[in-house]
Design a protein around this motif. Sequence first.
Motif, PDB file in Angstrom:
ATOM      1  N   LEU A  26       6.051 -32.761 -20.395  1.00 18.43           N
ATOM      2  CA  LEU A  26       4.733 -32.160 -20.594  1.00 18.43           C
ATOM      3  C   LEU A  26       3.970 -32.858 -21.714  1.00 18.43           C
ATOM      4  N   LYS A  27       4.695 -33.255 -22.752  1.00 24.62           N
ATOM      5  CA  LYS A  27       4.058 -33.960 -23.862  1.00 24.62           C
ATOM      6  C   LYS A  27       3.508 -35.307 -23.387  1.00 24.62           C
ATOM      7  N   GLY A  28       4.298 -36.008 -22.572  1.00 26.79           N
ATOM      8  CA  GLY A  28       3.846 -37.289 -22.038  1.00 26.79           C
ATOM      9  C   GLY A  28       2.622 -37.135 -21.152  1.00 26.79           C
ATOM     10  N   LEU A  29       2.602 -36.079 -20.346  1.00 26.75           N
ATOM     11  CA  LEU A  29       1.436 -35.820 -19.494  1.00 26.75           C
ATOM     12  C   LEU A  29       0.211 -35.507 -20.336  1.00 26.75           C
ATOM     13  N   ASP A  30       0.374 -34.684 -21.348  1.00 25.16           N
ATOM     14  CA  ASP A  30      -0.750 -34.275 -22.179  1.00 25.16           C
ATOM     15  C   ASP A  30      -1.369 -35.455 -22.930  1.00 25.16           C
ATOM     16  N   ARG A  31      -0.550 -36.403 -23.359  1.00 29.28           N
ATOM     17  CA  ARG A  31      -1.028 -37.537 -24.145  1.00 29.28           C
ATOM     18  C   ARG A  31      -1.613 -38.668 -23.297  1.00 29.28           C
ATOM     19  N   LEU A  32      -1.390 -38.621 -22.003  1.00 31.53           N
ATOM     20  CA  LEU A  32      -1.755 -39.734 -21.132  1.00 31.53           C
ATOM     21  C   LEU A  32      -3.261 -39.987 -21.124  1.00 31.53           C
ATOM     22  N   GLN A  33      -3.636 -41.260 -21.330  1.00 33.32           N
ATOM     23  CA  GLN A  33      -5.034 -41.680 -21.292  1.00 33.32           C
ATOM     24  C   GLN A  33      -5.151 -42.944 -20.443  1.00 33.32           C
ATOM     25  N   LEU A  34      -6.383 -43.262 -20.064  1.00 32.81           N
ATOM     26  CA  LEU A  34      -6.615 -44.434 -19.219  1.00 32.81           C
ATOM     27  C   LEU A  34      -6.097 -45.712 -19.868  1.00 32.81           C
ATOM     28  N   LYS A  35      -6.216 -45.816 -21.190  1.00 33.19           N
ATOM     29  CA  LYS A  35      -5.786 -47.026 -21.900  1.00 33.19           C
ATOM     30  C   LYS A  35      -4.271 -47.237 -21.853  1.00 33.19           C
ATOM     31  N   ASP A  36      -3.530 -46.204 -21.473  1.00 36.43           N
ATOM     32  CA  ASP A  36      -2.067 -46.314 -21.418  1.00 36.43           C
ATOM     33  C   ASP A  36      -1.580 -47.044 -20.169  1.00 36.43           C
ATOM     34  N   SER A  59      -9.670 -40.418  -6.925  1.00 34.72           N
ATOM     35  CA  SER A  59      -8.630 -41.082  -6.134  1.00 34.72           C
ATOM     36  C   SER A  59      -7.947 -42.164  -6.952  1.00 34.72           C
ATOM     37  N   LEU A  60      -8.729 -42.904  -7.718  1.00 30.49           N
ATOM     38  CA  LEU A  60      -8.164 -43.920  -8.602  1.00 30.49           C
ATOM     39  C   LEU A  60      -7.240 -43.272  -9.635  1.00 30.49           C
ATOM     40  N   ALA A  61      -7.684 -42.142 -10.172  1.00 28.57           N
ATOM     41  CA  ALA A  61      -6.886 -41.440 -11.171  1.00 28.57           C
ATOM     42  C   ALA A  61      -5.569 -40.943 -10.573  1.00 28.57           C
ATOM     43  N   LYS A  62      -5.616 -40.440  -9.345  1.00 30.20           N
ATOM     44  CA  LYS A  62      -4.390 -39.984  -8.682  1.00 30.20           C
ATOM     45  C   LYS A  62      -3.409 -41.133  -8.485  1.00 30.20           C
ATOM     46  N   ALA A  63      -3.935 -42.295  -8.083  1.00 29.87           N
ATOM     47  CA  ALA A  63      -3.083 -43.460  -7.848  1.00 29.87           C
ATOM     48  C   ALA A  63      -2.426 -43.949  -9.147  1.00 29.87           C
ATOM     49  N   LEU A  64      -3.070 -43.653 -10.268  1.00 32.29           N
ATOM     50  CA  LEU A  64      -2.497 -44.008 -11.571  1.00 32.29           C
ATOM     51  C   LEU A  64      -1.523 -42.948 -12.070  1.00 32.29           C
ATOM     52  N   VAL A  65      -1.930 -41.696 -12.006  1.00 32.23           N
ATOM     53  CA  VAL A  65      -1.182 -40.619 -12.653  1.00 32.23           C
ATOM     54  C   VAL A  65       0.082 -40.237 -11.892  1.00 32.23           C
ATOM     55  N   ILE A 221      -1.138 -31.402 -13.667  1.00 30.87           N
ATOM     56  CA  ILE A 221      -1.383 -32.771 -13.207  1.00 30.87           C
ATOM     57  C   ILE A 221      -2.835 -32.953 -12.781  1.00 30.87           C
ATOM     58  N   MET A 222      -3.380 -31.966 -12.047  1.00 25.82           N
ATOM     59  CA  MET A 222      -4.773 -32.087 -11.613  1.00 25.82           C
ATOM     60  C   MET A 222      -5.734 -32.083 -12.788  1.00 25.82           C
ATOM     61  N   SER A 223      -5.416 -31.314 -13.825  1.00 25.58           N
ATOM     62  CA  SER A 223      -6.247 -31.304 -15.015  1.00 25.58           C
ATOM     63  C   SER A 223      -6.276 -32.686 -15.658  1.00 25.58           C
ATOM     64  N   LYS A 224      -5.115 -33.338 -15.699  1.00 23.29           N
ATOM     65  CA  LYS A 224      -5.051 -34.680 -16.274  1.00 23.29           C
ATOM     66  C   LYS A 224      -5.759 -35.693 -15.376  1.00 23.29           C
ATOM     67  N   ILE A 225      -5.618 -35.560 -14.071  1.00 24.73           N
ATOM     68  CA  ILE A 225      -6.309 -36.456 -13.142  1.00 24.73           C
ATOM     69  C   ILE A 225      -7.820 -36.366 -13.339  1.00 24.73           C
ATOM     70  N   ASP A 230     -12.782 -38.851 -15.354  1.00 24.63           N
ATOM     71  CA  ASP A 230     -13.953 -38.887 -16.234  1.00 24.63           C
ATOM     72  C   ASP A 230     -13.979 -40.176 -17.057  1.00 24.63           C
ATOM     73  N   GLU A 231     -12.802 -40.614 -17.521  1.00 28.62           N
ATOM     74  CA  GLU A 231     -12.725 -41.858 -18.281  1.00 28.62           C
ATOM     75  C   GLU A 231     -13.126 -43.055 -17.407  1.00 28.62           C
ATOM     76  N   ILE A 232     -12.706 -43.007 -16.138  1.00 25.36           N
ATOM     77  CA  ILE A 232     -13.057 -44.093 -15.212  1.00 25.36           C
ATOM     78  C   ILE A 232     -14.570 -44.136 -14.996  1.00 25.36           C
ATOM     79  N   ARG A 233     -15.203 -42.977 -14.875  1.00 25.06           N
ATOM     80  CA  ARG A 233     -16.655 -42.918 -14.702  1.00 25.06           C
ATOM     81  C   ARG A 233     -17.372 -43.492 -15.926  1.00 25.06           C
TER      82      ARG A 233
END
Length: 238
Positions: A26-36, A59-65, A221-225, A230-233
């Motif tokens: 959960l900690k890893g999910l919470d910290r995840l950012q596009l730059k990672d 869709s791009l975010a799902k393919a990453l996350v 997971i959907m919240s993080k996606i 948003d970061e991709i936009r």
Amino acid sequence: MTEEQKNQIIESGKEYFRHIIIPNHLKGLDRLQLKDFSINPFLINYLAAFLCGNTEPESLAKALVYPRILGTSINTSFGQNIQIFISGLAEVAGNASGIDGIDIEFIDALDGRRKYCQCKAGPQTINKDDIATIQGHFKHLQNKSRLDRMGVQIDDMVVGVLYGERKELSANYKAIDSYFPVFCGTEFWEHLTGDTQFYHRLAKAFGEVVEEDNIDGSQLIMSKINRIADEIRERGGL
């Protein structure tokens, strides 16, 4: 091994997931950012289209996350913390060994002999250098056995691989197996407990922790996606 002892192993494993694996996940999910992410722009657009039928930010975010949080991160956490699980297993199932390089000692449910076991996570988790290290520990035990008249035989010194199948064992494990037995997955747990189904019972029990603790992974997971999207936009695409 009694049914009570087997249940204790299952409960110990569930506590390991509850207090170590799940919080780290959960900690890893919470910290995840596009730059990672190390992003291949050619592949990520293809994968997003393959997964979702389009290359929209979500869709791009799902393919990453999805691959990161459902594969890479949890496997890394399990491997890094495996010694905690093994220590708990030793307390319940046998004896934590005081012999250098031996993780657990137990009475083999199949042949009735005391086994001196080095535990490893999975069938691909050792490298070439580990071969000499493992064999060195066993040779040290052989010398100790002769001096102390312990009566340890070659087949009493084993490597226990906690998950996987024998056909999946790497060449490194096979090199060890030519000298000392390697028990893998179902085989290991059967020697430990005498129960051919215990491996599957234990694996299923780990999944039950999520239900017991009411963890809604899909929502997290959907919240993080959505945040990654948003970061991709903001970045103007990938």
